[in-house]
Design an enzyme around this catalytic site. Structure first.
Site, PDB file in Angstrom:
ATOM      1  CB  THR A 156      -2.557  27.593   9.397  1.00  0.00           C
ATOM      2  OG1 THR A 156      -1.867  27.413   9.847  1.00  0.00           O
ATOM      3  CG2 THR A 156      -2.677  28.408  11.162  1.00  0.00           C
TER       4      THR A 156
ATOM      5  CB  SER B 101       5.115  25.000   4.575  1.00  0.00           C
ATOM      6  OG  SER B 101       5.941  25.837   4.622  1.00  0.00           O
TER       7      SER B 101
ATOM      8  CG  ASP C  63       9.009  27.805   2.490  1.00  0.00           C
ATOM      9  OD1 ASP C  63       9.471  28.357   0.940  1.00  0.00           O
ATOM     10  OD2 ASP C  63       7.772  27.168   2.915  1.00  0.00           O
TER      11      ASP C  63
ATOM     12  CG  ASP D 175       4.816  29.338   0.984  1.00  0.00           C
ATOM     13  OD1 ASP D 175       6.314  28.849   1.567  1.00  0.00           O
ATOM     14  OD2 ASP D 175       3.286  28.988   2.321  1.00  0.00           O
ATOM     15  NE  ARG D 176       6.278  30.030   6.696  1.00  0.00           N
ATOM     16  CZ  ARG D 176       6.607  29.785   7.900  1.00  0.00           C
ATOM     17  NH1 ARG D 176       7.512  29.951   8.702  1.00  0.00           N
ATOM     18  NH2 ARG D 176       5.653  28.848   7.874  1.00  0.00           N
TER      19      ARG D 176
ATOM     20  CD  GLU E  51       0.665  34.057   7.482  1.00  0.00           C
ATOM     21  OE1 GLU E  51      -0.218  34.269   8.041  1.00  0.00           O
ATOM     22  OE2 GLU E  51       1.549  33.480   6.955  1.00  0.00           O
ATOM     23  CD  GLU E  52       4.013  36.092  12.378  1.00  0.00           C
ATOM     24  OE1 GLU E  52       3.673  34.639  12.676  1.00  0.00           O
ATOM     25  OE2 GLU E  52       3.075  35.778  12.282  1.00  0.00           O
ATOM     26  CB  SER E  53       5.838  32.961   9.684  1.00  0.00           C
ATOM     27  OG  SER E  53       4.479  32.506   8.840  1.00  0.00           O
TER      28      SER E  53
END
Length: 545
Positions: A42, A148, A300, A304-305, A387-389
């Site tokens: 992904t 990531s 991270d 991106d998180r 997103e849930e992540s």
């Protein structure tokens, strides 16, 4: 849960950086071995040099494949390239530059030889392509080199086409197939040359200077709130200090260390070093600062998180923060279009559905993968995609595109804006959502599955599910295509009025993932999870029969 989860890493947990880099150059992949082939998931190709799944030949072939893809698509502008802090990222960037320069691609690297977060690269592509004069020179695209939040021994290689977001499945399949063809052919068609004439670009300056178009820094500064930011040793390491200086914020970088072994991390749930800002175990050292600041954040390795820590709630569940962010943004961004939708992935919390309904906003539910949000963010028809992540992005104040890739820095800054404007922490605001809409219990678990079963699950049609009830409630939907864009979800989602589950095959292990949620509490969630395995098992059995 590993017995050492949440405890500091020790010497025995650390990678041998020299051995890792040596393996990158010495090991040669065999394209006939599935585990050694280029494979885009992904979010790009990932692997480790130690398992011969991320090596020099992979990057030589993949970069040449991207060049060939650009030619086929008529992309003639510059290619922005950046890398994160993983040990394999710098060697991979050097390899990629060899190929790009040999193919006479105009390349732009970081002006200060700094690390480049994923959102900064997306921002750079869009800034170029949205400028008519620059666009006339040719559309830009980019490569970001990162796995990531993956462990230190891993490497990753992502391609972002001119829309600035993750490449779609058609593009990644073309690139992966071409790369594997090149490896099988002994790299005979790969051009290489010593990098020369490479141009530079100020990723950090352009990104930081533009943030005032999307975040209310005046409110943050005037509120006097104290902010702690931990880059977790990632690519945002130098961005947070620049943000603090540029916007005169009371912001402290609580850990500015960059170490390719990530020796300062606490171990994740499985005992591995993993830079996941949504994991309480990985964020244990950051949580120690919860009482020192009004907002503490983590990112991270490629930023991106996001991870959001509040004094009253600790580390927020990503689903909880997304719901709060959505309610806040749609109430405080008056120039967004009246029809701008709320974007969520199929496995994100239904709390978001209830918030969207209360706002009178259309819910746009798509399969897993941020690439699905790209068209809506580009044209402003989606105000927020998450997103849930713990990955999300949203529109500028004027309703135009910011990034088309996940932006962890942005979501961290938003938490401070929320605190400054409302006078309440995101955790307090989530508790108010619970009072209004209920308290959902959410969890992801894994169930064993053979490769054949995983393949069958990926092709499963919702109509193949014969059950009419789930944990005592009538089933209201059986989905194999996302409601928002009718794209295949690569699995199934089953819904009732108060609960749901989704089942998707893992791309790396012989398991399938079960995401489940219930507004009736943890005990009902357990019943949903148990029945989910039975329902999916029955459907797979029927498909096999």
């Amino acid at each position: 849960m590993h017995e050492r989860a949440g405890t500091p890493a020790t010497e025995s947990d650390l990678i041998d950086v020299e051995a890792l880099v040596r393996a990158y150059y010495e090991r040669r992949p065999d394209a006939s071995v599935p585990e050694q082939r280029v494979a885009f998931g992904t979010s790009g190709h990932r692997g480790s040099s130690l398992t011969t799944s991320f090596n020099e030949h992979h990057i030589l072939a993949t970069t040449q494949a991207i060049v060939d893809y650009r030619t086929a698509q008529g992309i003639t502008g510059p290619l922005f390239i950046g890398a994160d802090t993983h040990a394999l990222s710098a060697p991979a960037q050097t390899t990629a530059l060899d190929v790009l320069v040999a193919n006479r691609v105009r390349v732009l690297t970081d002006e200060f030889d700094d690390y480049v977060p994923t959102p900064a690269l997306s921002h750079a592509i869009l800034k170029w392509n949205n400028d008519p004069a620059r666009r006339a020179e040719g559309e830009a695209d980019g490569i970001v080199i990162t796995p990531s939040h993956n462990p230190p021994q891993d490497g990753g290689f992502k391609y972002n086409p001119p829309h600035g977001g993750p490449a779609d499945s058609d593009a990644t399949k073309w690139i992966a197939d071409r790369a594997n063809e090149l490896i099988a052919g002994g790299l005979a068609e790969v051009r290489q040359a010593e990098p020369s004439g490479v141009e530079t670009y100020d990723f950090r300056g352009n990104y930081v200077d533009d943030l005032h178009h999307i975040i209310d820094f005046d409110a943050i500064r005037q509120s006097g709130i104290r902010i702690g930011a931990d880059p977790l040793g990632g690519a945002s390491a130098h961005y947070w200090a620049a943000i603090a200086e540029r916007y005169d914020l009371d912001l402290t970088v609580v850990n500015g260390r960059v170490d390719p072994t990530w020796s300062f991390m606490t171990l994740d749930w499985d005992g591995k070093i993993r830079m996941d800002p949504s994991s309480p175990s990985a964020m244990a050292s950051v949580l120690e600062h919860a009482g020192d600041y009004d907002i503490v954040t983590g990112n991270d390795a490629d930023a991106d998180r996001h991870g959001i820590v509040t004094p009253d709630g600790g580390l927020m569940n990503p689903n909880h923060y997304l719901a709060v962010a959505i309610e806040y943004l749609f109430a405080h961004r008056p120039k967004w279009g009246a029809d701008a939708a709320v974007g969520k992935t199929l496995v994100s919390s239904s709390m978001i559905d209830r918030v969207a309904a209360s706002l009178g906003r259309r819910l746009w539910e798509v399969p897993v993968g941020f690439k699905w949000f790209v068209p809506g963010l580009l044209d402003g028809s989606v105000g927020f995609g998450g997103e849930e992540s713990a990955g999300a992005s949203f529109l500028r104040f004027d309703g135009t595109v910011w990034t088309t890739d996940k932006d962890g820095i942005l979501l961290c800054l938003l938490a401070s804006e929320i605190r400054a404007v409302t006078g309440e922490s995101p955790s307090e605001l989530y508790r108010k959502l619970v009072e209004r809409f209920g308290d959902p219990a959410y969890e992801r678990t894994d169930a064993a599955a053979s490769p054949a079963q995983k393949a069958a699950l990926g092709r499963l049609d919702g109509d193949a599910i014969t059950a009419s009830e789930l944990a005592g409630e009538p089933i209201t939907a059986k989905l194999s295509h996302a409601p928002g864009n009718d794209a295949a979800v690569g699995g199934v989602k089953v819904q009732t009025a108060d609960a749901w589950f989704a089942a998707r095959p893992s791309g790396t292990e012989d398991v399938y993932k079960i995401y489940a949620e219930s507004f009736k509490g943890p005990e009902h969630l357990r019943a949903v999870q148990a029945e989910a395995q039975r329902i999916v098992g029955d459907a797979l059995g029927a498909a096999a029969g």
